[in-house]
Design an enzyme around this catalytic site. Structure first.
Site, short mmCIF file in Angstrom:
data_model
loop_
_atom_site.label_atom_id
_atom_site.label_comp_id
_atom_site.label_asym_id
_atom_site.label_seq_id
_atom_site.Cartn_x
_atom_site.Cartn_y
_atom_site.Cartn_z
CE LYS A 113 -5.26 67.37 64.78
NZ LYS A 113 -4.58 67.22 63.47
CB SER A 121 -3.98 63.35 63.30
OG SER A 121 -3.80 64.66 62.83
CB SER A 140 -4.14 65.46 59.82
OG SER A 140 -3.28 64.41 60.12
#
Lengths: 104, 498
Positions: B80, B155, B179
């Site tokens: 990420k 996210s 997330s």
């Protein structure tokens, strides 16, 4: 907890948070915050009499270590990421003006 | 043999035996990325092919020298875009960090690399991890591999989509209010949020420091267990990382669920907006666990009904403090201005996107004089009460179960303009976050061709118990073996956001 959030409060909050926003953005932000805070007001329905606020201590214990110097990020490596640097320092626009000096 | 079809564990085993080279694995995954990422858009910063191949060659050379190449030898990993990989771009999906390159690697990344993994790129995310759809990325949205017209969740939508679309065998995400778990559910993969303190946060860009935790994604439970066993453990660079021994998670995933007591909190199953199909599939999954020897019964977690509201005070409050560091002085974007104060305010006003500005304002408000008691401290009292609810529940149950997400993946554009409709996506994942507990999402069926996730929540540091139940469920089902069609009509072009 259900007070609506006034324009002046949002303006003050934006100033405190160092967020320069155009007028229409400020108005949209005020409307969004009002709706979110209306939902958040549900917290008022929970009986928290005698319950202390959560703090990190609930999950962890504080830890200690010797205060020994250790190598960190080299100065050049850190400065290389800056928008502006000079002579080994970060460079920023004017901080303090002389008396009578005009704001740009 | 196509390496993109193998599990991470299988790749590492074959590479160590020299039955498969890391270079072959890297080539297969690079070809897959080349073939599908124009549609999925999982990567913000795909690693250059020559870098990936160089890392793969180094793994092969290690094997050739007779050295142990590590438990993730040759395994391609997506990271990420808020987790540092030395020398690689790191933007947190934000304009304000455009051009930034990480000067050091996160501890979790260092451990993956030391285990032989290959980083194949920085994956897309909602700006500063604020969002549940990855549409808040300042660059472009990511598309759900099961239906390209829908969101991958967020996210950590990029990492989840990369694993689902077989562009990576593993991924690292971060989970603050759901997330990792929610995008795992929406993309039909497995995602774990470890206990607060289980994995070092060193090198993870902070959003809400009392909640953030790095967690792995994979296509099956055992691979997530393997990834956790590599990244977990104390780190002197993160004082909040726990001195708790790391368990044998892979073995736990094979140990079976017999005898475990599972409570199903009514407040999470009956929460507002839970889709009927989701509720039925979760109920069916719990029956499967019962058939495998678990004792399942309904229970209560009363304060979970207002966890969402507490979270949307606490997390923005912490974010407003953490994001103060983005001021145009030390890194990233700087707006032109005549004096320092104006430079700060313009840089932040222009550099942050709408949702990040909204959360900074909300958090600043909740902490400001005159409102702190009514908002921030009240939210923290509710959080403490929720902690006590969980303690009571875990006196009776080994695990709790709930849906991961109230709905399946929704269409791109449907909820992005309305913050509240986006926030309620986190209603089932937030309680474990506020209490710092480990939770995993595993695929438990499909509704209209879109994946649904079962969430299991454990007591602090009981990841092994989570893996026992998740592994047993997966062993009894085949949902995790389905692969996405990469079809559906994707909206034209990447939408840029103001």
């Amino acid at each position: 907890m259900t007070q609506p959030i006034a324009d002046e409060v949002v303006r003050k909050v934006a100033e405190l948070a160092r967020l320069a926003l155009p007028e229409d953005e400020l108005r949209a932000l005020t409307a969004d915050l009002a709706r979110i805070l209306e939902r958040v007001a549900r917290l008022g329905t929970v009986d928290v009499e005698g319950v202390p606020p959560f703090s990190h201590g609930a999950l962890l214990e504080s830890v200690w270590r010797e205060d020994d110097p250790r190598p960190g990020l080299p100065r050049e490596a850190a400065l290389a990421l800056a928008p502006e640097a000079r002579d080994g320092y970060y460079r920023v626009p004017v901080v303090v003006r002389r008396d009578g000096e005009e704001k740009p | 043999m196509n390496a993109t079809e193998l599990s991470a564990r299988e790749i590492a085993r074959l590479v160590a035996l020299r039955e498969l080279s890391a270079v072959e694995v890297a080539r297969a995954y690079l070809a897959r990325r080349e073939a599908v990422d124009a549609r999925v858009r999982a990567f913000l910063h795909p690693a250059p092919a020559d870098e990936v191949l160089r890392a793969a060659r180094a793994v092969d050379e290690k094997v050739a020298r007779g050295e142990t190449p590590g438990p993730l030898a040759g395994v391609p990993v997506a990271v990420k875009d808020n987790i540092s990989v030395e020398g690689r771009p790191l933007t947190c999906g934000s304009r304000i960090l455009e051009g930034y390159r990480a000067p050091y690697s996160a501890t979790a990344v260092r451990r993956l690399l030391a285990a032989g993994a290959l980083v194949v790129g920085g994956a897309n995310m909602d700006e500063f991890a604020m969002g549940s759809s990855t549409e808040n990325s300042a660059y472009f949205p990511t598309h759900n591999p099961w239906d390209l017209a829908r969101v991958p969740g967020g996210s950590s939508g990029g990492p989840a989509a990369a694993v689902a679309a077989q562009e990576a065998a593993l991924a690292l995400g971060s989970d603050t209010g759901g997330s990792v778990r929610q995008p795992a559910a929406l993309c039909g993969v497995v995602g774990l949020k470890p206990t607060y303190g289980r994995v070092s946060r060193y090198g993870l860009v902070a959003f809400a420091s009392s909640l953030d935790q790095i967690g792995p994604f994979a296509r099956d439970v055992t691979d997530v267990a393997l990834a956790l066993s590599v990244i977990a453990g104390h780190d002197p660079m993160d004082a909040t990382s726990a001195q708790v021994p790391v368990g044998d998670y892979v073995r736990a995933a094979e140990a079976g669920v017999r005898g475990l007591r599972i409570g199903v909190p009514r407040e999470l199953v009956e929460a507002d907006g839970i889709d009927g199909d989701v509720r039925e599939l979760v109920a069916a999954a719990l029956e499967t666990l019962a058939e495998r020897g678990a004792h399942v019964e309904e229970c209560h977690l009363p304060t979970a009904a207002t966890a969402l509201e507490a979270y949307y005070v606490v997390a923005p409050a912490e974010a407003s403090a953490n994001l103060a560091r983005f001021d145009g002085v030390r890194y990233g974007f700087r707006a032109a201005a005549g004096d320092l104060e104006a430079m700060y305010a313009r840089t932040r006003g222009e550099g942050f996107g709408r949702e990040v500005r909204r959360r900074i304002a909300l958090g600043t408000f909740a902490l400001s004089a005159g409102y702190r008691e009514a908002y921030y401290l009240r939210a923290q009292r509710v959080r403490q009460k929720l902690l006590l609810d969980f303690q009571r529940a875990f006196a009776r149950y080994d695990l709790l179960a709930a849906p991961t997400s109230p709905t399946v993946a929704f269409p791109l554009g449907e909820r992005v303009e309305d913050p509240l409709s986006m926030y309620v996506n986190d209603i089932c994942t937030i309680p474990a976050s506020l209490a710092g507990l480990p939770a995993i999402s595993v695929p438990c069926g499909f509704s209209g061709g879109l994946p649904v996730g079962l969430q299991l929540i454990g007591p602090a540091f009981a990841e092994e118990t989570l893996f026992r139940a998740a592994g047993a469920y997966q062993d009894a089902t085949s949902w995790h073996r389905r692969r996405p069609p990469l079809g559906g009509l994707a909206p034209a072009g990447g939408r840029r956001r103001g």
